[in-house]
Design a protein around this motif. Sequence first.
Motif, PDB file in Angstrom:
ATOM      1  N   HIS B  13       0.839  -0.902  -0.420  1.00 46.35           N
ATOM      2  CA  HIS B  13       0.308   0.581   0.262  1.00 46.35           C
ATOM      3  C   HIS B  13       1.023   1.267  -0.239  1.00 46.35           C
ATOM      4  N   GLU B  14       1.529   2.193  -1.308  1.00 45.50           N
ATOM      5  CA  GLU B  14       2.288   3.251  -1.711  1.00 45.50           C
ATOM      6  C   GLU B  14       2.123   3.840  -0.336  1.00 45.50           C
ATOM      7  N   ASP B  15       0.937   4.616   0.063  1.00 40.61           N
ATOM      8  CA  ASP B  15       0.083   5.536   0.942  1.00 40.61           C
ATOM      9  C   ASP B  15       1.133   5.107   1.996  1.00 40.61           C
ATOM     10  N   ALA B  16       0.217   3.846   2.870  1.00 39.47           N
ATOM     11  CA  ALA B  16       0.672   3.482   4.127  1.00 39.47           C
ATOM     12  C   ALA B  16       2.783   3.406   4.287  1.00 39.47           C
ATOM     13  N   VAL B  17       2.974   2.803   3.038  1.00 40.01           N
ATOM     14  CA  VAL B  17       4.604   2.599   3.616  1.00 40.01           C
ATOM     15  C   VAL B  17       4.968   4.127   3.559  1.00 40.01           C
ATOM     16  N   LYS B  18       4.841   4.691   2.698  1.00 41.30           N
ATOM     17  CA  LYS B  18       5.173   6.900   1.454  1.00 41.30           C
ATOM     18  C   LYS B  18       5.129   7.025   3.193  1.00 41.30           C
ATOM     19  N   ASP B  19       4.194   7.081   4.389  1.00 45.59           N
ATOM     20  CA  ASP B  19       3.982   7.678   5.301  1.00 45.59           C
ATOM     21  C   ASP B  19       4.528   7.022   6.403  1.00 45.59           C
ATOM     22  N   VAL B  20       4.691   5.779   6.911  1.00 44.65           N
ATOM     23  CA  VAL B  20       5.606   5.218   7.497  1.00 44.65           C
ATOM     24  C   VAL B  20       7.044   5.463   7.263  1.00 44.65           C
ATOM     25  N   LYS B  21       7.308   5.373   6.097  1.00 41.96           N
ATOM     26  CA  LYS B  21       9.047   5.502   6.016  1.00 41.96           C
ATOM     27  C   LYS B  21       9.211   6.598   6.711  1.00 41.96           C
ATOM     28  N   SER B  22       9.171   7.624   5.437  1.00 41.10           N
ATOM     29  CA  SER B  22       8.700   8.726   6.349  1.00 41.10           C
ATOM     30  C   SER B  22       9.454   9.478   8.100  1.00 41.10           C
ATOM     31  N   LYS B  23       8.651   8.069   8.850  1.00 37.37           N
ATOM     32  CA  LYS B  23       8.728   8.544  10.086  1.00 37.37           C
ATOM     33  C   LYS B  23       9.390   7.400  10.825  1.00 37.37           C
ATOM     34  N   MET B  24      10.621   6.856   9.916  1.00 38.35           N
ATOM     35  CA  MET B  24      11.226   6.042  10.215  1.00 38.35           C
ATOM     36  C   MET B  24      12.801   7.091  10.910  1.00 38.35           C
ATOM     37  N   LEU B  25      13.463   6.679  11.988  1.00 37.65           N
ATOM     38  CA  LEU B  25      14.572   7.191  11.892  1.00 37.65           C
ATOM     39  C   LEU B  25      15.348   6.543  11.696  1.00 37.65           C
ATOM     40  N   GLU B  26      16.776   7.629  11.734  1.00 39.47           N
ATOM     41  CA  GLU B  26      17.655   7.067  10.972  1.00 39.47           C
ATOM     42  C   GLU B  26      18.349   5.510  11.461  1.00 39.47           C
ATOM     43  N   ASP B  27      18.849   4.817  10.012  1.00 42.60           N
ATOM     44  CA  ASP B  27      18.903   3.290  10.684  1.00 42.60           C
ATOM     45  C   ASP B  27      20.111   3.369  11.683  1.00 42.60           C
ATOM     46  N   GLU B  28      21.099   4.588  11.359  1.00 42.99           N
ATOM     47  CA  GLU B  28      21.993   3.904  12.614  1.00 42.99           C
ATOM     48  C   GLU B  28      21.857   3.912  14.611  1.00 42.99           C
ATOM     49  N   PHE B  29      21.005   4.726  14.415  1.00 40.33           N
ATOM     50  CA  PHE B  29      20.127   5.233  15.457  1.00 40.33           C
ATOM     51  C   PHE B  29      19.198   4.313  15.659  1.00 40.33           C
ATOM     52  N   PHE B  30      18.848   3.661  14.747  1.00 34.65           N
ATOM     53  CA  PHE B  30      17.879   2.217  14.944  1.00 34.65           C
ATOM     54  C   PHE B  30      18.987   1.369  16.242  1.00 34.65           C
ATOM     55  N   PHE B  31      20.398   1.513  15.390  1.00 37.90           N
ATOM     56  CA  PHE B  31      21.357   0.339  15.907  1.00 37.90           C
ATOM     57  C   PHE B  31      21.311   1.037  16.762  1.00 37.90           C
ATOM     58  N   GLU B  32      21.192   2.279  16.748  1.00 39.78           N
ATOM     59  CA  GLU B  32      22.121   2.574  18.499  1.00 39.78           C
ATOM     60  C   GLU B  32      21.057   2.444  19.557  1.00 39.78           C
ATOM     61  N   VAL B  33      20.080   2.466  20.046  1.00 42.35           N
ATOM     62  CA  VAL B  33      19.150   2.229  20.811  1.00 42.35           C
ATOM     63  C   VAL B  33      18.703   0.672  21.101  1.00 42.35           C
ATOM     64  N   SER B  34      18.614  -0.205  19.819  1.00 42.04           N
ATOM     65  CA  SER B  34      18.850  -2.092  20.025  1.00 42.04           C
ATOM     66  C   SER B  34      19.739  -1.797  20.016  1.00 42.04           C
ATOM     67  N   ASP B  35      20.983  -1.814  20.365  1.00 48.51           N
ATOM     68  CA  ASP B  35      22.023  -2.217  20.885  1.00 48.51           C
ATOM     69  C   ASP B  35      22.048  -1.538  22.255  1.00 48.51           C
ATOM     70  N   ASN B  36      21.262  -0.462  22.955  1.00 41.34           N
ATOM     71  CA  ASN B  36      21.497  -0.443  24.299  1.00 41.34           C
ATOM     72  C   ASN B  36      20.147  -0.960  24.935  1.00 41.34           C
ATOM     73  N   PHE B  37      19.402  -1.167  24.221  1.00 37.37           N
ATOM     74  CA  PHE B  37      18.656  -2.408  24.244  1.00 37.37           C
ATOM     75  C   PHE B  37      19.185  -4.236  25.273  1.00 37.37           C
ATOM     76  N   LYS B  38      20.122  -4.236  23.783  1.00 35.34           N
ATOM     77  CA  LYS B  38      20.736  -5.412  23.825  1.00 35.34           C
ATOM     78  C   LYS B  38      21.715  -5.435  25.184  1.00 35.34           C
ATOM     79  N   ALA B  39      22.177  -4.683  25.364  1.00 33.88           N
ATOM     80  CA  ALA B  39      22.715  -4.754  27.304  1.00 33.88           C
ATOM     81  C   ALA B  39      21.770  -5.596  28.325  1.00 33.88           C
ATOM     82  N   PHE B  40      20.822  -4.608  28.230  1.00 32.52           N
ATOM     83  CA  PHE B  40      20.332  -5.096  29.460  1.00 32.52           C
ATOM     84  C   PHE B  40      19.490  -6.920  29.084  1.00 32.52           C
TER      85      PHE B  40
END
Lengths: 119, 119
Positions: B13-40
């Motif tokens: 669904h192009e519209d939905a995908v485009k919408d959500v994609k625009s709201k996603m954060l930097e890949d690098e940032f997601f990696f950092e957040v998950s990396d932090n969670f991983k410690a716990f």
Amino acid sequence: MEEKDTCEFICVHEDAVKDVKSKMLEDEFFFEVSDNFKAFGESTRLKIMYALSQRDLCVCDLAAVLDMSQSAISHQLRVLRGKNLVKFRRKGKMVYYYLADEHVVSMIEFGVEHTKEKL
Amino acid sequence: MEEKDTCEFICVHEDAVKDVKSKMLEDEFFFEVSDNFKAFGESTRLKIMYALSQRDLCVCDLAAVLDMSQSAISHQLRVLRGKNLVKFRRKGKMVYYYLADEHVVSMIEFGVEHTKEKL
DNA sequence: CTTCCATATGAATAGTTGATCATATAATAT
DNA sequence: ATATTATATGATCAACTATTCATATGGAAG
């Protein structure tokens, strides 16, 4: 009477250890908490949940948003389902996923905020 | 013009995908957040941090509290140090570890609370 | 300096896990 | 029925990781 076959622990401060030990939680509980954190501790799963926090999405859309294979997404959704972090509803051939509860949202927000502050 | 060599994504669904994609954060940032969670997201590390949230402890005491080898504890402390979650100070031959900041405490509390409520 | 003890760390190993590929299931349409 | 499409899943493989074992480092005491 206890006896450690590990011949170490010469330096142990008994009082401190006893004190902290008494404050520790059940092993089983620690396992559950860490298991919960673990779900958020992998970037693909985190991205999936973040995407779902924006709006409900079908598997195919999730794959498009994350630019990953449908299979990879499905496998991770399975993991998330197993931990009761996401739920789903069918709509025809499609399956729409959504976050299981507010806990998931606040956990993501919490992680995001704390990471931001650490930069 | 974009062209996916992966021949799927027919159902997107192009519209939905485009919408959500625009709201996603930097890949690098997601990696950092998950990396932090991983410690716990690993019970040994979580227990170490929980123990340290009660009071500062030397490596040997931590090993005693968790009933694990000194080496295993040291290795995990190294991981935690690498993520700036714990700090340490020397006192003679011993090394006392303590939580790096309040973020660590609140993260643990957050995880514990949310897990309790899920039971 | 040498010894002892607390801690750190490299190497090896076993267990876990995330992605892919191939295939199965399930719903819809023809 | 059969075909098509969306999703699920089992098997496999590669990458990662937690622990152990052996050893190194570093401070304190003799």
